[in-house]
Motif scaffolding. Structure first.
Motif, PDB file in Angstrom:
ATOM      1  N   VAL A   1     -18.214  -7.335 -16.876  1.00 35.78           N
ATOM      2  CA  VAL A   1     -18.572  -6.258 -15.955  1.00 35.78           C
ATOM      3  C   VAL A   1     -17.884  -4.959 -16.382  1.00 35.78           C
ATOM      4  O   VAL A   1     -18.500  -3.884 -16.401  1.00 35.78           O
ATOM      5  N   ARG A   2     -16.619  -5.050 -16.750  1.00 31.75           N
ATOM      6  CA  ARG A   2     -15.896  -3.851 -17.192  1.00 31.75           C
ATOM      7  C   ARG A   2     -16.491  -3.303 -18.482  1.00 31.75           C
ATOM      8  O   ARG A   2     -16.579  -2.083 -18.677  1.00 31.75           O
ATOM      9  N   LEU A   3     -16.903  -4.206 -19.372  1.00 34.30           N
ATOM     10  CA  LEU A   3     -17.544  -3.774 -20.599  1.00 34.30           C
ATOM     11  C   LEU A   3     -18.830  -3.012 -20.291  1.00 34.30           C
ATOM     12  O   LEU A   3     -19.086  -1.937 -20.856  1.00 34.30           O
ATOM     13  N   ALA A   4     -19.632  -3.558 -19.379  1.00 31.03           N
ATOM     14  CA  ALA A   4     -20.887  -2.896 -19.004  1.00 31.03           C
ATOM     15  C   ALA A   4     -20.621  -1.515 -18.419  1.00 31.03           C
ATOM     16  O   ALA A   4     -21.346  -0.548 -18.708  1.00 31.03           O
ATOM     17  N   ASN A   5     -19.588  -1.404 -17.596  1.00 29.48           N
ATOM     18  CA  ASN A   5     -19.267  -0.104 -16.992  1.00 29.48           C
ATOM     19  C   ASN A   5     -18.839   0.916 -18.046  1.00 29.48           C
ATOM     20  O   ASN A   5     -19.205   2.093 -17.974  1.00 29.48           O
ATOM     21  N   ARG A   6     -18.078   0.468 -19.039  1.00 24.45           N
ATOM     22  CA  ARG A   6     -17.613   1.384 -20.079  1.00 24.45           C
ATOM     23  C   ARG A   6     -18.731   1.782 -21.039  1.00 24.45           C
ATOM     24  O   ARG A   6     -18.658   2.813 -21.702  1.00 24.45           O
ATOM     25  N   LEU A   7     -19.753   0.948 -21.139  1.00 25.80           N
ATOM     26  CA  LEU A   7     -20.864   1.256 -22.033  1.00 25.80           C
ATOM     27  C   LEU A   7     -21.761   2.366 -21.498  1.00 25.80           C
ATOM     28  O   LEU A   7     -22.564   2.932 -22.245  1.00 25.80           O
ATOM     29  N   VAL A   8     -21.645   2.678 -20.204  1.00 26.79           N
ATOM     30  CA  VAL A   8     -22.495   3.701 -19.606  1.00 26.79           C
ATOM     31  C   VAL A   8     -22.338   5.033 -20.338  1.00 26.79           C
ATOM     32  O   VAL A   8     -23.314   5.700 -20.689  1.00 26.79           O
ATOM     33  N   ALA A   9     -21.090   5.421 -20.590  1.00 28.71           N
ATOM     34  CA  ALA A   9     -20.841   6.707 -21.256  1.00 28.71           C
ATOM     35  C   ALA A   9     -21.386   6.706 -22.681  1.00 28.71           C
ATOM     36  O   ALA A   9     -21.920   7.709 -23.165  1.00 28.71           O
TER      37      ALA A   9
ATOM     38  N   GLY B   1     -25.412   6.431 -22.477  1.00 29.90           N
ATOM     39  CA  GLY B   1     -26.065   7.463 -21.675  1.00 29.90           C
ATOM     40  C   GLY B   1     -26.860   6.888 -20.528  1.00 29.90           C
ATOM     41  O   GLY B   1     -27.629   7.595 -19.876  1.00 29.90           O
ATOM     42  N   ARG B   2     -26.705   5.628 -20.268  1.00 26.24           N
ATOM     43  CA  ARG B   2     -27.398   4.936 -19.183  1.00 26.24           C
ATOM     44  C   ARG B   2     -26.696   3.599 -18.970  1.00 26.24           C
ATOM     45  O   ARG B   2     -25.837   3.185 -19.754  1.00 26.24           O
ATOM     46  N   ARG B   3     -27.099   2.927 -17.916  1.00 25.20           N
ATOM     47  CA  ARG B   3     -26.506   1.619 -17.626  1.00 25.20           C
ATOM     48  C   ARG B   3     -27.176   0.520 -18.459  1.00 25.20           C
ATOM     49  O   ARG B   3     -28.391   0.381 -18.463  1.00 25.20           O
ATOM     50  N   VAL B   4     -26.360  -0.263 -19.174  1.00 26.40           N
ATOM     51  CA  VAL B   4     -26.868  -1.418 -19.912  1.00 26.40           C
ATOM     52  C   VAL B   4     -26.806  -2.621 -18.977  1.00 26.40           C
ATOM     53  O   VAL B   4     -25.730  -2.954 -18.483  1.00 26.40           O
ATOM     54  N   PRO B   5     -27.928  -3.260 -18.686  1.00 27.62           N
ATOM     55  CA  PRO B   5     -27.932  -4.369 -17.720  1.00 27.62           C
ATOM     56  C   PRO B   5     -26.946  -5.470 -18.101  1.00 27.62           C
ATOM     57  O   PRO B   5     -26.928  -5.942 -19.248  1.00 27.62           O
ATOM     58  N   LEU B   6     -26.144  -5.881 -17.147  1.00 25.00           N
ATOM     59  CA  LEU B   6     -25.125  -6.892 -17.405  1.00 25.00           C
ATOM     60  C   LEU B   6     -25.751  -8.210 -17.857  1.00 25.00           C
ATOM     61  O   LEU B   6     -25.230  -8.886 -18.748  1.00 25.00           O
TER      62      LEU B   6
ATOM     63  N   LEU C   1     -24.708 -10.547 -21.073  1.00 25.44           N
ATOM     64  CA  LEU C   1     -24.350 -11.956 -20.972  1.00 25.44           C
ATOM     65  C   LEU C   1     -25.260 -12.822 -21.832  1.00 25.44           C
ATOM     66  O   LEU C   1     -24.839 -13.868 -22.346  1.00 25.44           O
ATOM     67  N   GLY C   2     -26.499 -12.408 -21.997  1.00 25.76           N
ATOM     68  CA  GLY C   2     -27.443 -13.184 -22.795  1.00 25.76           C
ATOM     69  C   GLY C   2     -27.236 -13.054 -24.287  1.00 25.76           C
ATOM     70  O   GLY C   2     -27.686 -13.909 -25.059  1.00 25.76           O
ATOM     71  N   ALA C   3     -26.569 -12.006 -24.732  1.00 26.31           N
ATOM     72  CA  ALA C   3     -26.330 -11.784 -26.164  1.00 26.31           C
ATOM     73  C   ALA C   3     -24.973 -11.105 -26.330  1.00 26.31           C
ATOM     74  O   ALA C   3     -24.896  -9.916 -26.651  1.00 26.31           O
ATOM     75  N   PRO C   4     -23.871 -11.835 -26.112  1.00 23.01           N
ATOM     76  CA  PRO C   4     -22.545 -11.204 -26.052  1.00 23.01           C
ATOM     77  C   PRO C   4     -21.859 -11.070 -27.407  1.00 23.01           C
ATOM     78  O   PRO C   4     -20.753 -11.563 -27.622  1.00 23.01           O
ATOM     79  N   THR C   5     -22.492 -10.415 -28.363  1.00 25.86           N
ATOM     80  CA  THR C   5     -21.879 -10.129 -29.660  1.00 25.86           C
ATOM     81  C   THR C   5     -21.896  -8.627 -29.898  1.00 25.86           C
ATOM     82  O   THR C   5     -22.658  -7.888 -29.264  1.00 25.86           O
ATOM     83  N   VAL C   6     -21.073  -8.171 -30.845  1.00 20.51           N
ATOM     84  CA  VAL C   6     -21.028  -6.738 -31.141  1.00 20.51           C
ATOM     85  C   VAL C   6     -22.391  -6.235 -31.591  1.00 20.51           C
ATOM     86  O   VAL C   6     -22.879  -5.191 -31.123  1.00 20.51           O
ATOM     87  N   THR C   7     -23.034  -6.976 -32.478  1.00 24.03           N
ATOM     88  CA  THR C   7     -24.333  -6.549 -32.996  1.00 24.03           C
ATOM     89  C   THR C   7     -25.368  -6.421 -31.889  1.00 24.03           C
ATOM     90  O   THR C   7     -26.097  -5.420 -31.798  1.00 24.03           O
TER      91      THR C   7
ATOM     92  N   LEU D   1     -28.429  -3.058 -27.755  1.00 21.35           N
ATOM     93  CA  LEU D   1     -28.788  -2.689 -26.391  1.00 21.35           C
ATOM     94  C   LEU D   1     -28.479  -1.216 -26.131  1.00 21.35           C
ATOM     95  O   LEU D   1     -29.236  -0.517 -25.451  1.00 21.35           O
ATOM     96  N   CYS D   2     -27.359  -0.756 -26.655  1.00 23.87           N
ATOM     97  CA  CYS D   2     -26.967   0.639 -26.445  1.00 23.87           C
ATOM     98  C   CYS D   2     -27.923   1.608 -27.143  1.00 23.87           C
ATOM     99  O   CYS D   2     -28.102   2.749 -26.696  1.00 23.87           O
ATOM    100  N   ARG D   3     -28.546   1.166 -28.242  1.00 26.44           N
ATOM    101  CA  ARG D   3     -29.446   2.040 -28.981  1.00 26.44           C
ATOM    102  C   ARG D   3     -30.825   2.129 -28.353  1.00 26.44           C
ATOM    103  O   ARG D   3     -31.603   3.033 -28.686  1.00 26.44           O
ATOM    104  N   GLU D   4     -31.154   1.164 -27.462  1.00 26.07           N
ATOM    105  CA  GLU D   4     -32.488   1.164 -26.869  1.00 26.07           C
ATOM    106  C   GLU D   4     -32.694   2.417 -26.025  1.00 26.07           C
ATOM    107  O   GLU D   4     -31.757   2.960 -25.427  1.00 26.07           O
ATOM    108  N   THR D   5     -33.938   2.851 -25.930  1.00 24.83           N
ATOM    109  CA  THR D   5     -34.271   3.996 -25.075  1.00 24.83           C
ATOM    110  C   THR D   5     -34.329   3.525 -23.640  1.00 24.83           C
ATOM    111  O   THR D   5     -34.560   2.341 -23.363  1.00 24.83           O
ATOM    112  N   PRO D   6     -34.157   4.393 -22.658  1.00 22.85           N
ATOM    113  CA  PRO D   6     -34.208   3.994 -21.252  1.00 22.85           C
ATOM    114  C   PRO D   6     -35.484   3.258 -20.879  1.00 22.85           C
ATOM    115  O   PRO D   6     -35.481   2.396 -20.023  1.00 22.85           O
TER     116      PRO D   6
END
Length: 584
Positions: free
Chosen positions: A543-551, A554-559, A563-569, A574-579
């Motif tokens: 949850v904390r990771l998801a909150n920090r990823l917002v900045a 530029g948007r919220r990454v669904p938790l 959880l479904g793919a918890p690797t760096v890659t 997910l962060c690169r995806e468009t809204p």
């Protein structure tokens, strides 16, 4: 005049409001009549397989309407149940079933994990036809078993606690009397049926004509979704752990016009003063109760209305006795101590459990010189001048992690059985206000931490998994020959975490995710495809990771996608995806 039984109360609600909504879950509803018919047909099938008063049913169900129907079905037969949460490792579930020897298994499809158990089966699924169970002329008495609840044990194995119908009914009636539901009440159901506090959520609103909303796993893990559910469902009553309350408050503060609960109860862990003060700001009209109790007392035996807490308080008291309980503070010889003096807290009265399964740990239940049976909690505390009880610590190595009780000895005993391990020890530490466990072991040869974590993951619930597993040359002992946990902590801190150099981020996004990873877990990812949870993560850190990823994104990454793919890659992708690609 004898108060109505639990089944009589349910029958009254069915007769008074058959078409009223009893349960809501994931956009579906279930009326009182539908729930009564479903549980009645299940009860008939259980009874046809020999289930009745004195029987025990292994009830395996996800949190949802089926779990509620299953509990009612068991009660209608006069039997008791062992709640089995599918989130518990299968090995642990099987041990619980072997120890309790249930007469029948009532399981949702896919959750019967007991192929060697020679017992009848009933599938826990919706039933629209078939006979209804004929209610018994007389229900079991108050001393009969209601359910068996397992909790962490100091002997290396979980302990089964036998909870009576009297204890459960007393807890319900206390809340109904002291905190009656208003006309617009809606109760949240968010606990596993394997927990001792679950009967309040399952039956507390249901038996008073109050609709209950069963929350989904995504909503419980993600504060954003949880806050949205509270608002959309107009939930008025919540029974939460302190960290869930804090998450809800953080999200609710962002939208001040959102719906406010009427009653929030905090239990299972220490309630910080800051959380109380924050709730006064965000939900000024809500009542916040700090509850105290444990599995051996059928949940709660004391309560404190935090409206009375001074703003400069150092601790939040747990209050005064409820549900017929009596509390006292005793010295090592069992003598009562005066107010202000710290000692061990003892509990007596109707909430006390019947005892442990098989008698394990019965030394916790003692009879004093007056012939009164007590439970020695292991909690240290004192009585304040106003009569409220304050908890100051523990007399043993028990800790709380995310609201769950954890005995370090059980983690040690499990790790000690891992292949190649010669001995094991564990200690607790606090990071960012949260307790976590560091487990250590000795071995003749080097063992990969991932292998040890995998061994533990197959045997321990998620909340008991150590944040770190460290091989050490030796386990330090004190002068009396026992494990010296303070010296072990110093030893591990001296070793430090191994720095990995094999992972090279492919771009700035992966580098940023890796930096957050190290910030949360204390070590960088070993590789681009290392699993966040194998590296020591857990749901709260996710949850904390998801909150920090917002900045970053530029948007919220669904938790749920993290959880479904918890690797760096995968997280970086997910962060690169468009809204527009956000499928939350």
């Amino acid at each position: 005049m004898t108060s109505p039984t639990l089944l009589e109360r349910f029958a009254e609600q069915v007769a008074a409001r058959p078409r009223a909504v009893a349960l809501r879950h994931s956009g579906t509803t279930l009326t009182y009549r539908e729930l009564d018919d479903w549980s009645g047909r299940l009860a008939a099938r259980l009874a046809a397989r020999g289930t009745g008063p004195g029987s025990l049913v292994a009830l395996a169900a996800q949190r949802g309407p089926a779990a509620v129907a299953g509990v009612l079905a068991v009660l209608k037969t006069g039997a008791a149940y062992l709640g089995l949460d599918p989130a518990i490792p299968v090995r642990r579930q099987r041990r619980m079933v072997e120890e309790t020897g249930p007469h029948c298994v009532l399981a949702e499809p896919g959750l019967d994990q007991f192929p060697t158990l020679d017992a009848p089966r009933v599938t826990l699924a919706p039933l629209t036809d078939g006979p209804l169970h004929q209610e018994p002329e007389e229900e079991p008495d108050d001393d009969a078993l209601f359910h068996i609840v397992y909790t962490s044990g100091t002997t290396g194995n979980p302990k089964g606690v036998r909870v009576s119908r009297r204890s459960v009914r007393g807890r319900l009636e206390w809340m109904w009397q002291d905190h009656p539901f208003p006309g617009n009440a809606v109760l949240a159901v968010q606990k596993s049926l394997a927990l001792v506090a679950s009967p309040w959520e399952i039956l507390g609103g249901l038996l008073r004509g109050v609709p209950s909303v069963v929350l989904g796993t995504d909503e419980l893990l993600d504060p954003v979704l949880f806050a949205a559910a509270v608002h959309q469902e107009r939930i008025t009553h919540l029974f939460l752990t302190p960290h869930l309350i804090a998450g809800l408050l953080e999200e609710s503060a962002k939208q001040p016009d959102r719906h406010q609960p009427v009653l929030v109860t905090s239990g299972a862990d220490t309630l910080p003063v800051d959380t109380v003060l924050r709730l006064r700001e965000v939900w000024p009209d809500a009542t916040l109760l700090n509850l105290y109790g444990m599995t051996e007392t059928a949940s709660n035996v004391a309560a404190y209305d935090t409206a009375a807490l001074p703003a400069d308080a150092e601790r939040v008291p747990v209050g005064t006795p409820v549900a017929g309980a009596s509390l006292s503070v005793r010295d090592r010889l069992g003598r009562r101590l005066p107010p202000g003096t710290t000692g061990e807290i003892w509990v007596c009265g109707p909430p006390l459990a019947l005892g442990y399964l098989g008698g394990d740990g019965e030394d916790r239940f003692v009879t004093d010189d007056d012939g009164v049976r007590h439970y020695r909690t292991g909690d240290r505390g004192r009585l304040l001048p106003d009569g409220a009880l304050e908890i100051t610590g523990r007399t043993d190595n028990q800790i709380k992690i995310r609201g769950y009780r954890v005995e370090l000895e059980e983690i040690e005993a499990t790790l000690r059985k891992a292949p190649g391990v010669t001995d094991a020890g564990a200690y607790a530490e606090t990071e960012d206000g949260e307790a976590r466990v560091v487990a250590c072991c000795t071995a003749d040869e080097e063992i990969a931490p991932a292998a040890l974590r995998g061994y533990l993951r197959d045997r321990l619930p998620d909340y008991m998994l150590p944040a770190r597993v460290q091989q050490v040359p030796t386990l330090p002992v004190s002068t009396n020959g026992k494990l010296d946990r303070t010296a072990l902590r110093a030893l591990v801190n001296g070793i430090g975490r191994e720095r990995t150099t094999g992972f090279t981020p492919s771009d700035a996004t992966e580098a940023a995710v890796a930096a957050l990873w190290e910030e949360l877990l204390g070590a960088p990812p070993a590789s681009a495809d290392q699993n966040f949870f194998d590296a020591g993560g857990h749901s709260l850190l996710a949850v904390r990771l998801a909150n920090r990823l917002v900045a970053m994104a530029g948007r919220r990454v669904p938790l749920r996608r993290i959880l479904g793919a918890p690797t760096v890659t995968a997280i970086a992708a997910l962060c690169r995806e468009t809204p527009q690609e956000d499928r939350a």
